[in-house]
Write a protein that holds these residues in place. Structure first.
Motif, PDB file in Angstrom:
ATOM      1  N   ASP A 100      34.692   7.285  34.904  1.00  0.00           N
ATOM      2  CA  ASP A 100      35.551   6.240  34.343  1.00  0.00           C
ATOM      3  C   ASP A 100      34.815   4.911  34.265  1.00  0.00           C
ATOM      4  N   ALA A 101      34.060   4.584  35.310  1.00  0.00           N
ATOM      5  CA  ALA A 101      33.316   3.322  35.327  1.00  0.00           C
ATOM      6  C   ALA A 101      32.255   3.306  34.235  1.00  0.00           C
ATOM      7  N   VAL A 102      31.546   4.426  34.074  1.00  0.00           N
ATOM      8  CA  VAL A 102      30.521   4.515  33.033  1.00  0.00           C
ATOM      9  C   VAL A 102      31.160   4.360  31.656  1.00  0.00           C
ATOM     10  N   LEU A 103      32.270   5.024  31.422  1.00  0.00           N
ATOM     11  CA  LEU A 103      32.939   4.945  30.121  1.00  0.00           C
ATOM     12  C   LEU A 103      33.493   3.552  29.859  1.00  0.00           C
ATOM     13  N   THR A 104      34.020   2.930  30.898  1.00  0.00           N
ATOM     14  CA  THR A 104      34.521   1.559  30.748  1.00  0.00           C
ATOM     15  C   THR A 104      33.381   0.619  30.392  1.00  0.00           C
ATOM     16  N   ASP A 105      32.263   0.739  31.091  1.00  0.00           N
ATOM     17  CA  ASP A 105      31.093  -0.094  30.797  1.00  0.00           C
ATOM     18  C   ASP A 105      30.594   0.148  29.378  1.00  0.00           C
ATOM     19  N   ALA A 106      30.547   1.416  28.971  1.00  0.00           N
ATOM     20  CA  ALA A 106      30.090   1.744  27.611  1.00  0.00           C
ATOM     21  C   ALA A 106      31.041   1.148  26.574  1.00  0.00           C
ATOM     22  N   GLN A 108      32.954  -1.526  26.932  1.00  0.00           N
ATOM     23  CA  GLN A 108      32.776  -2.977  26.930  1.00  0.00           C
ATOM     24  C   GLN A 108      31.498  -3.357  26.197  1.00  0.00           C
ATOM     25  N   GLN A 109      30.440  -2.593  26.405  1.00  0.00           N
ATOM     26  CA  GLN A 109      29.176  -2.862  25.717  1.00  0.00           C
ATOM     27  C   GLN A 109      29.340  -2.689  24.213  1.00  0.00           C
ATOM     28  N   GLU A 110      30.034  -1.666  23.801  1.00  0.00           N
ATOM     29  CA  GLU A 110      30.288  -1.422  22.378  1.00  0.00           C
ATOM     30  C   GLU A 110      31.075  -2.584  21.782  1.00  0.00           C
ATOM     31  N   HIS A 111      32.069  -3.076  22.514  1.00  0.00           N
ATOM     32  CA  HIS A 111      32.871  -4.205  22.048  1.00  0.00           C
ATOM     33  C   HIS A 111      31.991  -5.452  21.879  1.00  0.00           C
ATOM     34  N   LEU A 112      31.109  -5.719  22.842  1.00  0.00           N
ATOM     35  CA  LEU A 112      30.195  -6.869  22.757  1.00  0.00           C
ATOM     36  C   LEU A 112      29.252  -6.738  21.559  1.00  0.00           C
ATOM     37  N   ASN A 113      28.745  -5.524  21.348  1.00  0.00           N
ATOM     38  CA  ASN A 113      27.832  -5.296  20.222  1.00  0.00           C
ATOM     39  C   ASN A 113      28.535  -5.560  18.899  1.00  0.00           C
ATOM     40  N   ARG A 114      29.780  -5.144  18.768  1.00  0.00           N
ATOM     41  CA  ARG A 114      30.544  -5.392  17.538  1.00  0.00           C
ATOM     42  C   ARG A 114      30.763  -6.888  17.322  1.00  0.00           C
ATOM     43  N   GLU A 115      31.064  -7.596  18.397  1.00  0.00           N
ATOM     44  CA  GLU A 115      31.284  -9.046  18.295  1.00  0.00           C
ATOM     45  C   GLU A 115      30.004  -9.759  17.845  1.00  0.00           C
ATOM     46  N   ARG A 116      28.879  -9.324  18.347  1.00  0.00           N
ATOM     47  CA  ARG A 116      27.600  -9.934  17.967  1.00  0.00           C
ATOM     48  C   ARG A 116      27.278  -9.691  16.497  1.00  0.00           C
ATOM     49  N   GLU A 117      27.638  -8.504  16.015  1.00  0.00           N
ATOM     50  CA  GLU A 117      27.348  -8.156  14.628  1.00  0.00           C
ATOM     51  C   GLU A 117      28.250  -8.896  13.651  1.00  0.00           C
ATOM     52  N   SER A 118      29.383  -9.362  14.129  1.00  0.00           N
ATOM     53  CA  SER A 118      30.346 -10.034  13.243  1.00  0.00           C
ATOM     54  C   SER A 118      29.918 -11.415  12.875  1.00  0.00           C
TER      55      SER A 118
END
Length: 118
Positions: A100-106, A108-118
């Motif tokens: 669960d922790a690994v998936l949550t971190d992944a 959150q990282q995906e969300h940050l990457n999308r924000e950076r690309e926007s």
């Protein structure tokens, strides 16, 4: 911890639905063979055989009280089985928490990457 042979006998005894029902009934208090046989459409001899299997597995015991021979649940035996099961359940739960922790971190990282690309 119970030995493997003891575990095998106990789990084999509990594999039968009639024996599980007998254990469930005995969890409410001691009972005679006649009382244990009441809900089943089987002979007293068959119920006695089921009790013998549970007794050989150390899950129940019989005592003598005058003319009665009540059957008693051996709670300590069930506690040993529960402890054995809990050991593996706790290990599995720890692995799921790590996943669960690994998936949550992944996520959150995906969300940050999308924000950076926007």
């Amino acid at each position: 911890m119970p030995d493997d042979e003891g575990l095998d006998r106990a789990f084999a005894a509990l594999a039968d639905p009639v024996r599980r029902a007998i254990v469930a009934r005995l969890s409410r208090g001691p009972a005679t063979v006649n009382e244990l046989a009441e809900p089943f459409a089987i002979t007293l001899q068959a119920v006695s055989k089921h009790i013998s299997v549970l007794e050989a597995a150390g899950l129940v015991s019989r005592t003598r009280e005058a003319q009665r021979r009540p059957v008693h649940l051996e709670a300590a035996a069930l506690e040993r089985l529960t402890s054995w099961i809990d050991r593996y359940r706790l290990e599995a739960e720890a692995r799921y928490r790590r996943l669960d922790a690994v998936l949550t971190d992944a996520g959150q990282q995906e969300h940050l990457n999308r924000e950076r690309e926007s």
